[in-house]
Motif scaffolding. Sequence first.
Motif, PDB file in Angstrom:
ATOM      1  N   ASP A 290      -6.919  -0.116   0.411  1.00  0.00           N
ATOM      2  CA  ASP A 290      -6.280   0.678  -0.359  1.00  0.00           C
ATOM      3  C   ASP A 290      -5.740   1.958   0.321  1.00  0.00           C
ATOM      4  N   PRO A 291      -4.079   1.936   0.274  1.00  0.00           N
ATOM      5  CA  PRO A 291      -3.807   3.064   1.260  1.00  0.00           C
ATOM      6  C   PRO A 291      -4.294   4.334   0.997  1.00  0.00           C
ATOM      7  N   ALA A 292      -4.518   4.900  -0.360  1.00  0.00           N
ATOM      8  CA  ALA A 292      -5.146   6.278  -0.355  1.00  0.00           C
ATOM      9  C   ALA A 292      -6.408   6.289   0.201  1.00  0.00           C
ATOM     10  N   HIS A 293      -7.466   5.324  -0.074  1.00  0.00           N
ATOM     11  CA  HIS A 293      -8.552   5.285   0.566  1.00  0.00           C
ATOM     12  C   HIS A 293      -8.784   5.129   2.069  1.00  0.00           C
ATOM     13  N   GLY A 296      -8.114   8.318   3.922  1.00  0.00           N
ATOM     14  CA  GLY A 296      -8.969   9.340   3.772  1.00  0.00           C
ATOM     15  C   GLY A 296      -9.922   9.179   4.793  1.00  0.00           C
ATOM     16  N   PHE A 315       1.719   3.332   2.076  1.00  0.00           N
ATOM     17  CA  PHE A 315       1.205   4.200   2.769  1.00  0.00           C
ATOM     18  C   PHE A 315       1.449   5.852   2.764  1.00  0.00           C
ATOM     19  N   ASN A 318       0.934   7.939  -0.102  1.00  0.00           N
ATOM     20  CA  ASN A 318      -0.429   8.253  -0.419  1.00  0.00           C
ATOM     21  C   ASN A 318      -1.268   9.015   0.739  1.00  0.00           C
ATOM     22  N   GLY A 319      -0.633   9.910   0.908  1.00  0.00           N
ATOM     23  CA  GLY A 319      -1.364  10.974   1.736  1.00  0.00           C
ATOM     24  C   GLY A 319      -1.123  10.939   3.222  1.00  0.00           C
TER      25      GLY A 319
END
Length: 380
Positions: A290-293, A296, A315, A318-319
């Motif tokens: 999961d790119p956002a996960h 982080g 990616f 997503n941050g």
Amino acid sequence: MRSSAFLYPWDVLGDPEAPARIADLGVRQVTLASAYHSTRALTPRHPSHRIVTAEYAAVLYPPGEQLWQGRELRPYPAGSWAPGDAFGRAAEALAAAGLDIHSWVVLAHNSRLGAEHPATSVVNAYGDRYPWAPCIAQPRVRSYLVALAAEAAVRPGASGTELESCGWYGLAHLHAHDKIAGVALDDTAQYLMSLCFCGSCGEGYAEVGLDSQELMERVRGALEPVWRGGPVGASGAELLAATLEFRARTARTLQESAVAAVRGRARAGFRVLLHADPAAHHCGPNTGVDPAHILGVADGVVVPCTGGAGLLEPFAANGARRAVLAANFTVVSGMGGRPGVLAEDAARAVSLGATELRLYHAGLASDADLEAVRRSGVVG
């Protein structure tokens, strides 16, 4: 743009010209294997050999006895292809040429582990075991992989690491002399053939309301048309969606544990990247995330871009502003690489958010391929 070239220790050891040759490419960094799977590799410029056969998955340094004492699952030291602290000696030679060193750690891909401990392997809906693919849902496998990540990543001389195969492995793998291409498998079929039905996975399916035996039968039913040359049955997409929650959660928690273990052992500023694919259901060396996960959790990702840089976009969306987003390009023509158009490919990757480049693989590439990389003007 910061660039790194992949290397094996045997590309360097015994070849005193190798460090300067790599530095002359213009790269600032080498991603050097410290734990690697079995392979047969070309060394086109080495003064002593042309082919290196790594017979089994191994660590390319002496594993610490204190860390592994009493553990059932433990890493195998390399044989004659990388004896002793091959990583350390190669890293020292490369650092003397002014190159920064990051370790390259292959985790859930180990045929010898599967051969000696068959119960650790993924087992598909037909009862076939995949000895190259440790099941990451099994507690003892997870414990082994997390410990291996920390030890193999944080080697003397390394200022960062790249973790490959930090997630599910499945069917799609070059294993010995592969003879599995007779029936074409689309994305869903690959996923269904990569589902595991060991006891730990059965418990995981139960947690999301699935009966393992019933699921196995449904997977076989969905795949039956494939073996006759047709598409996956209509239930295939439903089965993918139903099992993905458990599978994705299992991969996420392994990634969190592996990265935390590396950081717990490393000094401040040590960078931890994952080889990753933005489709959570994908298996393999570039594990589905999961790119956002993942952005982080880790300091960034290394994304396969040889076939096009489109996988970077999820990616970047997503941050990835403060994360490393490394575009990985094969630069070996004989392996499908396009070093002659690296400048154009890199420019496209940058437009999609890439902050760094990876070059696979400076030890395998021909002189002509390396010269094309040098002329590209994009490495640094």
